[in-house]
Scaffold this active site. Structure first.
Site, PDB file in Angstrom:
ATOM      1  N   ASP A 127      38.251   4.496  68.684  1.00  6.11           N
ATOM      2  CA  ASP A 127      39.653   4.596  69.701  1.00  6.11           C
ATOM      3  C   ASP A 127      40.576   3.480  70.472  1.00  6.11           C
ATOM      4  O   ASP A 127      39.831   2.833  70.584  1.00  6.11           O
ATOM      5  CB  ASP A 127      39.210   5.564  70.928  1.00  6.11           C
ATOM      6  CG  ASP A 127      38.868   7.271  70.445  1.00  6.11           C
ATOM      7  OD1 ASP A 127      38.630   7.119  69.529  1.00  6.11           O
ATOM      8  OD2 ASP A 127      37.760   7.357  71.132  1.00  6.11           O
ATOM      9  N   HIS A 178      42.501   8.035  67.171  1.00  4.23           N
ATOM     10  CA  HIS A 178      41.181   7.926  66.320  1.00  4.23           C
ATOM     11  C   HIS A 178      41.080   7.650  65.058  1.00  4.23           C
ATOM     12  O   HIS A 178      41.657   7.810  63.956  1.00  4.23           O
ATOM     13  CB  HIS A 178      40.883   9.429  66.929  1.00  4.23           C
ATOM     14  CG  HIS A 178      39.108   9.182  66.013  1.00  4.23           C
ATOM     15  ND1 HIS A 178      38.152   9.742  66.938  1.00  4.23           N
ATOM     16  CD2 HIS A 178      38.845   9.546  65.070  1.00  4.23           C
ATOM     17  CE1 HIS A 178      37.436  10.332  66.048  1.00  4.23           C
ATOM     18  NE2 HIS A 178      37.339   9.741  65.313  1.00  4.23           N
ATOM     19  N   HIS A 189      31.850   9.374  66.113  1.00  4.85           N
ATOM     20  CA  HIS A 189      31.554   7.699  66.830  1.00  4.85           C
ATOM     21  C   HIS A 189      29.774   7.296  66.770  1.00  4.85           C
ATOM     22  O   HIS A 189      29.585   5.833  67.160  1.00  4.85           O
ATOM     23  CB  HIS A 189      31.982   7.869  67.866  1.00  4.85           C
ATOM     24  CG  HIS A 189      33.400   7.396  68.649  1.00  4.85           C
ATOM     25  ND1 HIS A 189      34.168   6.804  68.818  1.00  4.85           N
ATOM     26  CD2 HIS A 189      34.490   8.755  69.024  1.00  4.85           C
ATOM     27  CE1 HIS A 189      35.553   6.703  69.132  1.00  4.85           C
ATOM     28  NE2 HIS A 189      35.743   8.162  69.165  1.00  4.85           N
ATOM     29  N   GLU A 216      44.416  13.767  67.356  1.00  2.63           N
ATOM     30  CA  GLU A 216      44.375  12.345  68.515  1.00  2.63           C
ATOM     31  C   GLU A 216      44.885  11.213  67.763  1.00  2.63           C
ATOM     32  O   GLU A 216      44.393   9.937  67.104  1.00  2.63           O
ATOM     33  CB  GLU A 216      42.764  12.031  68.658  1.00  2.63           C
ATOM     34  CG  GLU A 216      41.878  13.210  69.079  1.00  2.63           C
ATOM     35  CD  GLU A 216      40.206  13.109  69.551  1.00  2.63           C
ATOM     36  OE1 GLU A 216      40.367  13.244  70.153  1.00  2.63           O
ATOM     37  OE2 GLU A 216      40.388  11.714  68.554  1.00  2.63           O
TER      38      GLU A 216
END
Length: 243
Positions: A150, A223, A143, A220
């Site tokens: 996300d 993500h 990130h 995830e």
């Protein structure tokens, strides 16, 4: 000649005043190559969780001075192309986190080093001190490079302020099996125990993001990172601010 000179000076002064009024008093602090998502596509819904207390920290993360999504320009434009595909289906993207300052990553890492039991809402089967070792919280984060996001998908007319994370899907989005930031095997994109509706939602999101050049992080479902990200070897630490 003095009158002519004075007239020229007045004209120049007025021109300077006009120029000053045309530009903001403070230049945008974003580094070159970064944009606020709303400036590229204001139709994408923003629900920036680390700017408030609806997250596993139960508080704002360092560096989140505003609930604003900032991305590299390439990532923002690619995300806008996904939004157009969603809008054609009467749906919208909902972004939970975008660029994350390095100071926020450090803040999260330091937080995990404090002892604590599992949290049924966010990490029901893992102790707080094991979140890094188990891979749920990173000591470094993609990130911070600015091209990771996300997100989920929601129906255009459906919103909710209730975000249960683990144990139940987020009622403000399609059913993805879990909410955002549920640190549990059930959040793995290809988890086998999903309901059909949740599995379909995850596939819809992955397929749409892949078509725009994003790759999913398999642990995830929410993500994604732009494959051809412009700052693949660089991390940033400027704070997240409103324009």
């Amino acid at each position: 000649m003095n009158k002519i000179r004075q007239a020229i000076q007045r004209i120049a002064f007025c021109a300077l005043l006009s120029a000053a009024a045309a530009f903001p008093a403070h230049a945008d602090p974003l580094p070159a190559g970064f944009v606020r998502l709303a400036d590229i596509d204001p139709s994408i819904r923003q629900d920036i969780r680390y700017a408030g207390s609806e997250n596993f920290l139960h508080r704002k993360a360092n560096g989140y001075d505003a609930p604003v999504c900032i991305l590299t320009e390439q990532a923002a434009k690619a995300l806008s192309s996904v939004q157009k595909a969603m809008a054609a289906r009467r749906m919208t993207l909902v972004v939970f986190d975008c660029y994350r300052p390095a100071r926020a990553v450090a803040d999260m890492g330091e937080w995990t080093r404090q002892s604590g039991p599992p949290d049924p809402r966010w990490y029901p089967t893992v102790e707080r001190g094991d979140l890094i070792a188990k891979g749920y919280v990173g000591e470094l984060s993609s990130h911070s490079r600015g091209s990771t996001v996300d997100l989920a998908i929601a129906e255009l007319d459906k919103k909710s302020a209730v975000h249960p994370a683990c144990g139940a899907p987020d009622t403000g989005t399609l059913d993805f099996g879990t909410g955002f930031d549920c640190f549990d095997p059930a959040s793995e994109t290809a988890y086998h125990g999903l309901r059909i509706k949740a599995a379909t939602s995850r596939k819809t999101l992955v397929d749409a993001m892949r078509a725009a050049g994003f790759r999913n992080y398999v642990r995830e479902w929410w993500h994604f990172t732009l494959q051809n990200e412009p700052f693949a070897k660089q991390r940033f630490d400027f704070p997240i601010t409103a324009p």
